[in-house]
Design a protein around this motif. Structure first.
Motif, PDB file in Angstrom:
ATOM      1  N   GLY A  31       4.518   1.142  -1.045  1.00 44.16           N
ATOM      2  CA  GLY A  31       3.342   1.027  -0.242  1.00 44.16           C
ATOM      3  C   GLY A  31       2.866  -0.501   0.016  1.00 44.16           C
ATOM      4  N   ARG A  32       3.196  -1.385  -1.001  1.00 46.94           N
ATOM      5  CA  ARG A  32       2.963  -2.881  -0.763  1.00 46.94           C
ATOM      6  C   ARG A  32       4.047  -3.305   0.162  1.00 46.94           C
TER       7      ARG A  32
ATOM      8  N   GLU B  69       2.891  -3.102   3.408  1.00 45.37           N
ATOM      9  CA  GLU B  69       2.010  -4.210   3.804  1.00 45.37           C
ATOM     10  C   GLU B  69       2.715  -5.501   4.344  1.00 45.37           C
TER      11      GLU B  69
ATOM     12  N   ALA C 246       4.240  -5.227   7.812  1.00 44.41           N
ATOM     13  CA  ALA C 246       2.914  -5.283   8.874  1.00 44.41           C
ATOM     14  C   ALA C 246       2.385  -6.699   8.876  1.00 44.41           C
ATOM     15  N   SER C 247       2.629  -7.231   7.905  1.00 41.42           N
ATOM     16  CA  SER C 247       1.979  -8.709   7.816  1.00 41.42           C
ATOM     17  C   SER C 247       3.175  -9.811   8.700  1.00 41.42           C
TER      18      SER C 247
ATOM     19  N   LYS D 276       3.718 -14.131  -1.212  1.00 41.03           N
ATOM     20  CA  LYS D 276       3.274 -12.803  -1.705  1.00 41.03           C
ATOM     21  C   LYS D 276       4.724 -11.721  -2.039  1.00 41.03           C
TER      22      LYS D 276
ATOM     23  N   HIS E 150       2.503  -3.568  18.001  1.00 38.56           N
ATOM     24  CA  HIS E 150       2.042  -4.301  16.679  1.00 38.56           C
ATOM     25  C   HIS E 150       3.090  -5.458  16.518  1.00 38.56           C
TER      26      HIS E 150
END
Length: 328
Positions: free
Chosen positions: A38-39, A42, A45-46, A59, A252
């Motif tokens: 799940g991370r 993220e 997406a970033s 990160k 996106h």
């Protein structure tokens, strides 16, 4: 070289063991893997929204260390351990890509070596493909087409590309971009055609990892073809692929839109269409991405070379002063 890679990865494991960032249960299970995955979503997406930022790289690298810390914090099945190594490799490959995109190439090489070692431990062909394909892109940006081709060939040689034409298509599209940088027009055209043929044969409903489904589609194929033909100086072909890319981009893909729009402006400028080129460049949605900033600087330099002290060059200079200030 593999020995050095594994020693580097081993150092990361040891470092993570000294200061794990969270407390994991004694028995490590699939729920822990799912949380990490799940991370990873993220991070992806970033990247699509911002791309290239140091914060994304940092990160992603920290999450790779978390996966390794979890690996040694409890007991787990062999399958779960392989998944954890796969997660660590995926995060490290994202750190590598962010460094490439941000033009921090020394850092990208370091992440690449760690990612390659972790992918071997995971024995995950999809993440191996991603890492070696990114390595090809890294060497292309460094101006080393022979090394870029060799790295991309490793990705293309994986059995995954024979099972799934979409992976084959991505490998061929990136190969086209490498051929473009090497000024090999015949090989470029052949690779673009083969990439399109493979994409047309791909099953749209097949299972693929999130990093693949979130970015590779017809728009990305046209983006890579755009890059290839722009490098060749075939500006009309480049413009055609630019329009196709921009028409098909998913909402996106903000970073990709900025890059494709900038390349479209360069393709128009290459054809001598100065006013449309400047208008296109002025429509670029963001100039905070390092690659976009560099391309826009080159665009401005070329405008002044072609039409010094002209109204169109003054229009561009005024736009830069008013809009981007010190960015470009």
């Amino acid at each position: 070289m593999k020995r050095r890679c594994f020693l580097t990865a081993g150092s990361a494991v040891a470092a993570a063991a000294v200061a794990p960032t969270f407390t994991a249960p004694h028995r490590i299970g699939t729920s822990d893997v799912e949380r990490l995955q799940g991370r990873f979503g993220e991070i992806i997406a970033s990247d699509h929204r911002y791309g290239g930022r140091l914060g994304i790289e940092q990160k992603a690298a920290a999450l790779a260390d978390e996966a390794l810390a979890l690996q040694i914090s409890g007991s787990a099945s062999q399958r779960v351990r392989a998944y954890l190594y796969g997660c660590a490799a995926a995060f490290r490959s994202s750190a590598m890509w962010a460094a490439i995109d941000g033009r921090r190439y020394d850092d990208a090489v370091r992440h690449m070596r760690e990612a390659q070692a972790l992918a071997e431990l995971a024995a995950d062909p999809a993440i191996k493909f991603r890492i070696w394909s990114h390595a090809g892109t890294l060497y292309r940006h460094l101006g080393h087409p022979a090394e870029a081709t060799a790295a991309n060939d490793v990705a293309r040689s994986l059995s995954l590309t024979r099972r799934d034409p979409l992976f084959a298509s991505l490998g061929l599209a990136r190969q086209a971009a490498i051929h473009g940088e090497a000024r090999n027009a015949t090989a470029t055209r052949r690779s673009v055609e083969q990439a399109q043929d493979a994409m047309d044969r791909a099953d749209p409903g097949a299972y693929r990892p999130v990093w693949m489904t979130s970015f590779y589609d017809q728009a990305e194929l046209d983006s890579l073809a755009l890059s290839a033909y722009l490098a060749l100086g075939e500006y009309e072909m480049a413009e055609s692929h630019a329009h196709r890319c921009l028409a098909a981009l998913r909402p996106h893909m903000q970073r990709s839109k900025a890059i494709a729009t900038t390349r479209l402006a360069c393709a128009q400028l290459g054809q001598g269409d100065l006013e449309p080129a400047v208008l296109t460049a002025m429509s670029v949605p963001a100039a905070h991405h390092p690659r976009v900033v560099g391309m826009l600087r080159d665009f401005g330099t070329e405008i002044h070379n072609i039409a010094p002290n002209s109204p169109i060059s003054r229009t561009w200079d005024q736009y830069v002063r008013d809009t981007w200030k010190e960015s470009v």
